[in-house]
Design a protein around this motif. Structure first.
Motif, PDB file in Angstrom:
ATOM      1  N   SER A   1       1.116  -1.206   0.197  1.00 32.57           N
ATOM      2  CA  SER A   1       0.128  -0.198  -0.214  1.00 32.57           C
ATOM      3  C   SER A   1       0.858   0.602   0.067  1.00 32.57           C
ATOM      4  O   SER A   1       0.106   1.909  -0.574  1.00 32.57           O
ATOM      5  CB  SER A   1      -0.554   0.124   1.787  1.00 32.57           C
ATOM      6  N   LEU A   2       2.008   1.164   0.948  1.00 29.38           N
ATOM      7  CA  LEU A   2       2.835   2.429   0.863  1.00 29.38           C
ATOM      8  C   LEU A   2       3.449   2.916  -1.290  1.00 29.38           C
ATOM      9  O   LEU A   2       3.468   3.904  -1.003  1.00 29.38           O
ATOM     10  CB  LEU A   2       3.877   2.450   1.549  1.00 29.38           C
ATOM     11  N   ARG A   3       4.074   1.695  -1.508  1.00 28.62           N
ATOM     12  CA  ARG A   3       4.296   1.837  -2.583  1.00 28.62           C
ATOM     13  C   ARG A   3       3.369   2.136  -3.817  1.00 28.62           C
ATOM     14  O   ARG A   3       3.384   2.837  -4.774  1.00 28.62           O
ATOM     15  CB  ARG A   3       4.494   0.003  -3.506  1.00 28.62           C
ATOM     16  N   GLU A   4       2.004   1.690  -3.183  1.00 29.12           N
ATOM     17  CA  GLU A   4       0.690   2.782  -4.541  1.00 29.12           C
ATOM     18  C   GLU A   4       0.778   3.734  -3.543  1.00 29.12           C
ATOM     19  O   GLU A   4       0.312   4.229  -5.497  1.00 29.12           O
ATOM     20  CB  GLU A   4      -0.193   1.206  -3.553  1.00 29.12           C
ATOM     21  N   ALA A   5       0.364   4.553  -3.131  1.00 26.59           N
ATOM     22  CA  ALA A   5       0.142   5.139  -2.518  1.00 26.59           C
ATOM     23  C   ALA A   5       1.813   6.238  -3.216  1.00 26.59           C
ATOM     24  O   ALA A   5       1.513   7.660  -3.681  1.00 26.59           O
ATOM     25  CB  ALA A   5       0.367   6.256  -0.913  1.00 26.59           C
ATOM     26  N   ALA A   6       2.919   5.818  -3.197  1.00 26.17           N
ATOM     27  CA  ALA A   6       4.092   6.214  -4.097  1.00 26.17           C
ATOM     28  C   ALA A   6       3.806   6.420  -4.940  1.00 26.17           C
ATOM     29  O   ALA A   6       4.148   7.844  -5.321  1.00 26.17           O
ATOM     30  CB  ALA A   6       5.766   5.424  -3.706  1.00 26.17           C
ATOM     31  N   LYS A   7       2.978   5.103  -5.872  1.00 31.31           N
ATOM     32  CA  LYS A   7       3.048   5.515  -7.376  1.00 31.31           C
ATOM     33  C   LYS A   7       1.792   6.363  -7.435  1.00 31.31           C
ATOM     34  O   LYS A   7       2.159   7.366  -8.480  1.00 31.31           O
ATOM     35  CB  LYS A   7       2.465   3.782  -7.587  1.00 31.31           C
ATOM     36  N   ARG A   8       0.816   6.727  -6.742  1.00 30.18           N
ATOM     37  CA  ARG A   8      -0.637   7.551  -6.597  1.00 30.18           C
ATOM     38  C   ARG A   8       0.467   9.354  -6.795  1.00 30.18           C
ATOM     39  O   ARG A   8      -0.556  10.039  -8.029  1.00 30.18           O
ATOM     40  CB  ARG A   8      -1.276   6.685  -6.019  1.00 30.18           C
ATOM     41  N   HIS A   9       1.045   9.321  -6.116  1.00 30.84           N
ATOM     42  CA  HIS A   9       0.905  10.830  -5.520  1.00 30.84           C
ATOM     43  C   HIS A   9       2.512  10.811  -5.239  1.00 30.84           C
ATOM     44  O   HIS A   9       2.648  12.144  -5.060  1.00 30.84           O
ATOM     45  CB  HIS A   9       0.813  11.127  -4.338  1.00 30.84           C
ATOM     46  N   LEU A  10       3.640  10.212  -5.333  1.00 28.73           N
ATOM     47  CA  LEU A  10       4.760  11.237  -4.986  1.00 28.73           C
ATOM     48  C   LEU A  10       5.079  11.069  -6.415  1.00 28.73           C
ATOM     49  O   LEU A  10       4.934  10.193  -7.441  1.00 28.73           O
ATOM     50  CB  LEU A  10       5.202  10.676  -4.192  1.00 28.73           C
ATOM     51  N   TRP A  11       6.051  12.744  -6.949  1.00 21.85           N
ATOM     52  CA  TRP A  11       6.358  12.716  -8.127  1.00 21.85           C
ATOM     53  C   TRP A  11       8.107  12.681  -8.131  1.00 21.85           C
ATOM     54  O   TRP A  11       8.374  13.445  -7.244  1.00 21.85           O
ATOM     55  CB  TRP A  11       5.893  13.789  -8.646  1.00 21.85           C
ATOM     56  N   PRO A  12       8.661  11.687  -8.310  1.00 22.17           N
ATOM     57  CA  PRO A  12       9.667  11.270  -7.792  1.00 22.17           C
ATOM     58  C   PRO A  12      10.630  12.193  -8.530  1.00 22.17           C
ATOM     59  O   PRO A  12      10.815  12.673  -9.747  1.00 22.17           O
ATOM     60  CB  PRO A  12      10.321   9.717  -8.599  1.00 22.17           C
ATOM     61  N   ILE A  13      11.950  12.594  -8.649  1.00 26.57           N
ATOM     62  CA  ILE A  13      13.308  13.517  -8.907  1.00 26.57           C
ATOM     63  C   ILE A  13      13.990  13.142 -10.541  1.00 26.57           C
ATOM     64  O   ILE A  13      13.258  12.211  -9.689  1.00 26.57           O
ATOM     65  CB  ILE A  13      14.072  14.180  -8.116  1.00 26.57           C
ATOM     66  N   PHE A  14      14.200  13.916 -10.571  1.00 27.08           N
ATOM     67  CA  PHE A  14      14.942  13.569 -11.901  1.00 27.08           C
ATOM     68  C   PHE A  14      14.123  12.822 -12.864  1.00 27.08           C
ATOM     69  O   PHE A  14      15.154  11.727 -13.684  1.00 27.08           O
ATOM     70  CB  PHE A  14      16.768  13.423 -11.152  1.00 27.08           C
ATOM     71  N   GLY A  15      12.809  13.208 -13.274  1.00 30.37           N
ATOM     72  CA  GLY A  15      12.395  12.198 -14.778  1.00 30.37           C
ATOM     73  C   GLY A  15      12.027  10.868 -14.581  1.00 30.37           C
ATOM     74  O   GLY A  15      12.003  10.048 -15.454  1.00 30.37           O
ATOM     75  N   ARG A  16      11.965  10.454 -12.800  1.00 31.37           N
ATOM     76  CA  ARG A  16      11.549   8.844 -12.686  1.00 31.37           C
ATOM     77  C   ARG A  16      10.373   9.213 -12.635  1.00 31.37           C
ATOM     78  O   ARG A  16       9.501   9.577 -11.864  1.00 31.37           O
ATOM     79  CB  ARG A  16      12.460   8.798 -11.873  1.00 31.37           C
ATOM     80  N   GLY A  17       9.498   8.569 -13.889  1.00 33.84           N
ATOM     81  CA  GLY A  17       7.639   7.842 -13.284  1.00 33.84           C
ATOM     82  C   GLY A  17       7.080   7.329 -12.812  1.00 33.84           C
ATOM     83  O   GLY A  17       8.132   6.805 -12.306  1.00 33.84           O
TER      84      GLY A  17
END
Length: 461
Positions: A6-22
């Protein structure tokens, strides 16, 4: 769904990673670990896996993770006043820190201006240089020379100064007023020029540029004394002496971006001090950041030579510039505790021996590896340049794929790495032990073995 999922899913839904990683970055847990903490030279992810950090937390980790003395100082300070008063009144921690840094800096550097991070510090240095020439009645000297591959930050001004072409293309349109020369890069010079005299020959590019654009228009040269993020490029013998002489002749200021190298990385509090010993020169302005707080809290700054500050003071001009979170009491207390710990534990004095051991092991690895093309070093900073076949200097045809492969293999082997182009930047915590140095090189050897297999299988080319 498990807590980890669920933490990984929350990251995927809401966290915009730095330096070009989608979003796809989070699909493979083995190559996108979510970190929960760290200790010493290691970080730990939510699955309990441990990684030796060869990046030194992006070169901020002057004391490793979780240093107890600094953590205690921070805990004791949190209950006082956490931000600057609204009128930016001075406070004791900032005064004590400025005094301390001036005492560690080369002689004749007695004024410190605080910022939040390296980007801010370098932008401030550029602003100071430009205002300095306006004070002197030479407002046309607003252009600044920097170097390709160099990195000075992510604001509009510092992106324009930086020489990373991949990042620059996404920051356009960039402000004007910046020119660039190539850094010393003997490994890729045509015919591998004789190292003797190479520093002076490389510096001569600056003379050519000044002749083309006229000294009356150029005010400063900004550079990392050892280029860090671009692949670890030290200045060869004679380079900085020649650069200083060219700047003097053209009436230009020399700015050293020591955001990575300051506070011990080269075995000296400032690399400027080491360069003074080697080349007999000093810059006019020094910037710092990263290691000054051991990564615990954002703080950076600018130190100016006395003649720069005196130009402002005697003219009655003032630097109308500052940051809400520059020199916060908590940041200054953190920096004072970091410097105290570096001194008390002899960390800076230990760097030459650690650098010698790591350098020896990496040179041995280079001798046995078919894919290490070049090895560059300065203090506890190493650039390990990876090529498809070290008989030639050819680059990987798909450099982005090679970079992703290297980082992923590092993670699979429990090693955090930063890869710039095709160079692994080895900039570990300054408190790394000898056993951990051996472990780092063993893990790196496994990564390079995987690279050789990938090349043989046609996965990399």
């Amino acid at each position: 769904m498990s807590d980890h999922a669920s933490l990984r899913e929350a990251a995927k839904r809401h966290l915009w990673p730095i330096f070009g990683r989608g979003d796809t970055y989070f699909d493979d847990p083995s190559t996108s670990p979510i970190i929960t903490g760290g200790s010493g030279s290691y970080v730990i992810d939510i699955e309990g896996r441990k990684y030796l950090d060869a990046t030194g937390a992006q070169a901020t980790s002057s004391l490793g993770y979780g240093n107890a003395a600094v953590a205690k100082a921070i805990a004791g300070a949190v209950g006082t006043f956490q931000a600057n008063p609204s009128t930016f009144l001075p406070h004791e921690p900032a005064i004590r820190l400025a005094e301390k840094i001036s005492g560690l800096a080369p002689p004749g550097f007695n004024k410190v201006f605080f910022a939040v991070n390296g980007t801010d510090a370098n932008e401030t240095a550029i602003r100071i240089a430009r205002q300095y020439f306006r004070i002197k009645g030479e407002a046309a000297k607003r252009q600044v020379v920097a170097r390709w591959k160099g990195y000075h930050g992510t604001s509009a001004i510092t992106s324009a100064a930086s020489g990373n072409t991949e990042r620059r293309q996404f920051a356009t349109p960039l402000p004007d007023g910046f020119l660039h020369i190539e850094p010393p890069y003997l490994y890729r010079e045509p015919g591998n020029l004789d190292p003797e005299g190479y520093g002076g020959r490389s510096a001569a590019q600056l003379t050519t540029l000044i002749e083309r654009h006229h000294a009356s228009n150029i005010g400063a040269f900004i550079a990392e004394p050892t280029m860090g993020g671009g692949g670890v490029f030290p200045g060869p013998s004679g380079y900085w002496r020649a650069i200083r002489e060219i700047c003097n002749e053209a009436g230009m200021l020399l700015i050293f971006d020591e955001v990575i190298t300051a506070f011990g990385r080269t075995g000296h509090w400032f690399e400027s001090e080491l360069i003074e010993q080697e080349e007999g020169i000093l810059p006019d302005i020094i910037t710092f950041g990263k290691g000054v707080t051991a990564g615990f809290y954002p703080l950076a700054g600018v130190i100016v030579a006395d003649h720069i500050y005196q130009a402002f003071e005697t003219s009655g001009a003032y630097l109308n510039h500052g940051y809400t979170f520059g020199a916060t009491p908590l940041g200054c207390i953190t920096a004072l505790a970091t410097i105290d710990t570096l001194e008390r534990d002899g960390v800076v004095a230990s760097i030459p021996d650690k650098a010698a051991l790591l350098g020896k092991l990496l040179r041995e690895l280079k001798e046995s590896s078919a894919v290490i093309g070049d090895l560059r070093e300065r203090g506890l900073m190493f650039g390990v340049e990876i090529v498809p076949n070290n008989i030639h200097t050819d680059r990987f045809r798909n450099e982005a794929a090679a970079r992703s492969f290297l980082i992923a293999e590092g993670l699979r082997n429990g090693l955090l790495m930063v890869v710039s182009g095709n160079t692994i930047n080895v900039i570990p915590p300054m408190t790394i032990s000898n056993d951990e140095i051996h472990e780092l090189v063993t893990k790196l050897e496994a990564v390079l073995a995987a690279v050789e297999l990938g090349i043989a299988a046609g996965e990399l080319s």
